[in-house]
Design an enzyme around this catalytic site. Structure first.
Site, PDB file in Angstrom:
ATOM      1  N   HIS A 242     -24.829 -24.802  10.031  1.00 50.86           N
ATOM      2  CA  HIS A 242     -24.428 -23.793   9.040  1.00 50.86           C
ATOM      3  C   HIS A 242     -23.849 -22.545   9.717  1.00 50.86           C
ATOM      4  O   HIS A 242     -23.782 -21.485   9.114  1.00 50.86           O
ATOM      5  CB  HIS A 242     -25.627 -23.395   8.184  1.00 50.86           C
TER       6      HIS A 242
ATOM      7  N   HIS B   3     -26.056 -29.221   2.490  1.00 43.55           N
ATOM      8  CA  HIS B   3     -26.331 -30.411   3.305  1.00 43.55           C
ATOM      9  C   HIS B   3     -25.666 -31.645   2.708  1.00 43.55           C
ATOM     10  O   HIS B   3     -25.952 -32.768   3.120  1.00 43.55           O
ATOM     11  CB  HIS B   3     -27.840 -30.662   3.404  1.00 43.55           C
TER      12      HIS B   3
END
Length: 329
Positions: free
Chosen positions: A55, A217
């Site tokens: 991320h 995700h």
């Protein structure tokens, strides 16, 4: 799979080593753990966050003055273990205590809470908050309740500023919780990313298809639909956000237009243009606009819109000085 990596099992360690080498004046990596901390530990309330890697720049990119004091990095899309989180807490412990900022994913909550319990057994004062800004859905693949996504960056910013300002642990936690209550996010994806360990795309979308509300995700979103113009997607998303976070005329907001990894700035600015137009038409004052990649999903194409309703206190700390690799003001 085309990735500029060496061995898959070394990705996170080598990434953090490279980050620390790029900012040697403010950051250091703990030798035996995938943890980035501030080079100088302060006696203030110190903040620890983290989660799965992939991320970037979250979370290690937000370590520095005015934001986090340590970030704990798990493997790609995988929560760090409790012992890793405990090492992060111990690395920045102070008499004023440590605040854990946790995104609402089941693995993160379980492991950070276990670490907090272990830290308290070592007489370290710990409090925690859970970020749940994603309005897409109430429960998802990895969560009970709403997911924590890009709004987490603004929680880091505001609570980090409050800590830097010398506030006590209970006050920093209060301000973090107020930020969480007032921040809402909705995102959409134009396509998948490829997780290095598997070498396969995380899901599939047709060339003319998008997924609204997709998780960072690759978790399923609200629905799949046809690709439309930027303005049409923004209008839909802003309607959802403004029905969740009610604004009166002349109230203030901060806007975060966040890229998921592969969306060009050109497109993010086009999105921001429409977001700004909608807010101005509703007479909502934009106090701060932030555009760029702040909470990504590897090389996923897509974006999210975050609105943070501001009062005087939150606005003060949002504009407070910060110096980190990924966020400066």
């Amino acid at each position: 799979m085309k990735k500029l990596i060496n061995k898959t099992e070394n990705i996170v360690r080598e990434m953090l080593e490279g980050l620390a080498e790029a900012y040697p004046d403010i950051l250091e990596k703990l030798p035996d753990f995938n943890i980035i901390k501030r080079k100088t530990v302060s006696s203030k309330v110190n903040l620890v966050s983290g989660g799965g890697s992939g991320h970037e720049p979250a979370h290690a990119g937000y370590v520095g003055y005015g934001m986090l004091d340590a970030a704990v990095a798990g493997e790609v899309f995988t929560s760090p273990t409790p012992d890793q989180v405990l090492e992060g807490i111990k690395a920045v412990k102070s008499e004023k205590g440590v605040l854990l900022i946790i995104k609402n994913y089941s693995g993160d909550i379980m492991n950070f809470e276990m670490a907090a319990d272990m830290a308290e057994m070592e007489d370290i004062k710990v409090e925690k908050v859970v970020v749940n800004d994603d309005i897409a859905m109430e429960d998802s693949t990895y969560t009970i309740g709403r997911r924590g996504v890009a709004g987490t960056v603004l929680v880091h910013k505001i609570s980090g500023a409050a800590a830097e300002d010398g506030l006590e642990l209970d006050e920093v936690k209060r301000i973090a919780e107020k930020t969480i209550k007032n921040v809402k996010t909705l995102g959409m994806s134009l396509g998948p990313c490829t997780v290095p360990a598997s070498g396969k795309e995380s899901f599939h979308l047709e060339d003319d298809e998008i997924e609204m509300g997709l998780g960072i995700h690759g978790e399923p979103g609200i629905h799949k639909g046809k690709l439309k113009t930027a303005d049409e997607h923004v209008e839909y998303m802003m309607e959802k956000l403004l029905s969740e976070q009610k604004f009166s005329e002349n109230e203030k907001t901060a806007v975060l237009i966040n890229g998921l990894g592969a969306t060009p700035l050109m497109e993010l600015y086009i999105i921001n243009r429409k977001v700004s137009e909608i807010l101005k038409n509703k007479k909502i004052e934009i106090s701060e606009t932030i555009v760029g990649n702040y909470m990504t999903s590897l090389e996923m194409p897509g974006f999210s819109i975050t609105l943070l309703k501001l009062d005087e206190e939150l606005e003060k700390y949002l504009k407070f000085k910060a110096r980190t690799p990924a966020y400066k003001n």
